[in-house]
Design an enzyme around this catalytic site. Structure first.
Site: not given
Ligand code: FRU
Length: 421
Positions: A24, A85
């Site tokens: 992300d 994230s």
């Molecule tokens: C989305 C996610 C988020 C999380 C992050 C971990 O792709 O699963 O919900 O914070 O990636 O890398």
């Protein structure tokens, strides 16, 4: 757009990691004259076992510099196994990052998430400020991805993706008047959108686009709607437009949930607000099954996996629909007619009814009347899958990079992103 401090650039228009796994986009912000794109990064392996916040900085949204990671795991039992994230917020001239700390047990399973924050004066060096508030009751450990904004009433609001104990996704909201202490206000959407929340809902974003209030989120586990070509990816991202009531802390949905991108891999987008009111979005072009992910060819050839989409400028049209186009800063398309074969570049094309384009060995794009279809032979298995949308196809913009294509209709209503190998 080339990443300036790489010795050789791989992708021409897309941000990618030097090694390991990128997912992300995080904390997108314009701060003290520079644009910041943070991202989920495992520099140690092409898997999801560990995450820190990698960091790109730019003066012009065109060329990017890799700088040292902004946040790494360090706090025992809070963020020791992953900086997940989150988002950025500027307050009293300082840059705050809100993120989720992840903790795993000895077997490697995620067992705990904590909502955390950090602060910086220069946008490069961050000091962690610890946990924001305790874990909410009635939810599993899957509560994550904070995003913060300031309401018209001056109060601060923080939303999170969350999973209820009964395994239904939700968006929960907190409120603060002093930017320090947060009060739990419950569900942002209450009993709305029950058919598109999945078993978990990730990366909620509440954004102002042309004065309209847009709520974007990435639900996990929706049933594919094959007939209407919706939700065909393993997890999907969509948006609704509506109205946020600051008194009740509730969002009232006014439109249908619509996918942001009709292609294969788009997920977990975030937006950046620019000083002149423009709103631009990056997404992760990497949502795929674990089998497909571990077979992505760049893992073998380059020891890294996944890219971000190009930045897209968002607008809301007169029909309350979100539109997207690559930002003008990076656009430099060739005008071409009915091209049959293309390589890396940007193209604006007028296409006829029976148009077909071959991209490498495994991807074919065809137009049949008002429908555009992209067929792809998958790289991990000898199967052909397709994605498609129906819209105004007279003029298309193609951003073609080494292993990703983004196709935009001229009205910006449809975008189809696909990795290609
Ligand atoms: C989305 C996610 C988020 C999380 C992050 C971990 O792709 O699963 O919900 O914070 O990636 O890398």
């Amino acid at each position: 757009m080339l990443v300036t401090n790489d010795e050789t650039a791989f992708e021409q228009f897309h941000l990618y990691p030097t090694n390991g796994l990128l997912n992300d986009p995080n904390g997108l912000v314009f701060f003290k004259g520079q644009y910041h794109v943070f991202y989920q990064w495992n520099p140690y392996a092409c898997d999801h076992k560990y995450k820190e916040w990698g960091h790109f900085v730019s003066d012009d949204l065109k060329t990017w510099q890799r700088v040292a990671s902004a946040l790494k795991p360090s706090l025992e039992n809070l963020d020791s196994d992953g900086i997940y994230s989150g988002a950025a917020f500027i307050h009293e001239d300082r840059l705050y990052l809100f993120y989720t700390g992840n903790v795993r047990d000895e077997a490697g399973h995620s067992v705990k998430s904590s909502q955390m924050w950090a602060v910086s004066d220069d946008g490069i060096h961050f000091e962690k400020l610890g946990e924001l508030f305790p874990h909410p009751e009635g939810f599993t450990k899957d509560v994550r991805d904070p995003m913060v904004w300031q309401g018209k009433n001056g109060h601060y609001f923080l939303i999170l993706g969350a999973q209820h104990d009964n395994k239904i996704g939700d968006i929960i909201i907190y409120e603060s008047t002093d930017f320090k202490t947060w009060q739990y206000r419950g569900s942002l959407i209450e009993d709305q959108l029950l058919d598109v929340r999945g078993y978990m809902l990730e990366c909620p974003g509440f954004v102002d686009v042309d004065g309209r209030q847009v709520l974007m989120f990435s639900p996990q586990g929706l049933t594919p709607d094959l007939e209407n070509h919706r939700f065909e990816n393993i997890h999907n991202t969509g948006y609704v437009i509506g109205h946020f009531d600051e008194k009740t802390a509730r969002f009232h949905v006014e439109t249908e949930f619509k996918e942001v991108d009709q292609g294969f891999e788009f997920y977990a987008p975030q937006t950046m607000s620019l000083l002149n009111g423009r709103r631009i979005m990056w997404g992760w072009a990497g949502m795929m099954t674990p089998e497909r992910e571990s077979a992505v060819p760049t893992i073998k050839s380059n020891s890294w996996v996944h890219v971000l989409t190009v930045p897209r400028e968002l607008h809301v049209n007169d029909h309350n629909q979100l539109t997207q186009q690559p930002i003008s800063e990076i656009l430099d398309p060739e005008e071409v007619d009915n091209v049959k074969n293309i390589s890396v570049g940007q193209y604006r094309l007028n296409i006829t009814d029976d148009w077909q384009l071959q991209l490498g060995q495994n991807v074919t794009i065809t137009r049949q009347s008002d429908t555009l279809k992209l067929k792809r032979r998958q790289w991990e298995a000898d199967v052909v899958e397709s994605r498609q949308f129906t819209g105004n196809l007279d003029n298309l913009l193609l951003i073609v990079d080494v292993d990703i294509i983004e196709i935009y209709t001229s009205d910006g209503l449809n975008v189809l992103t696909s990795r290609w190998f």
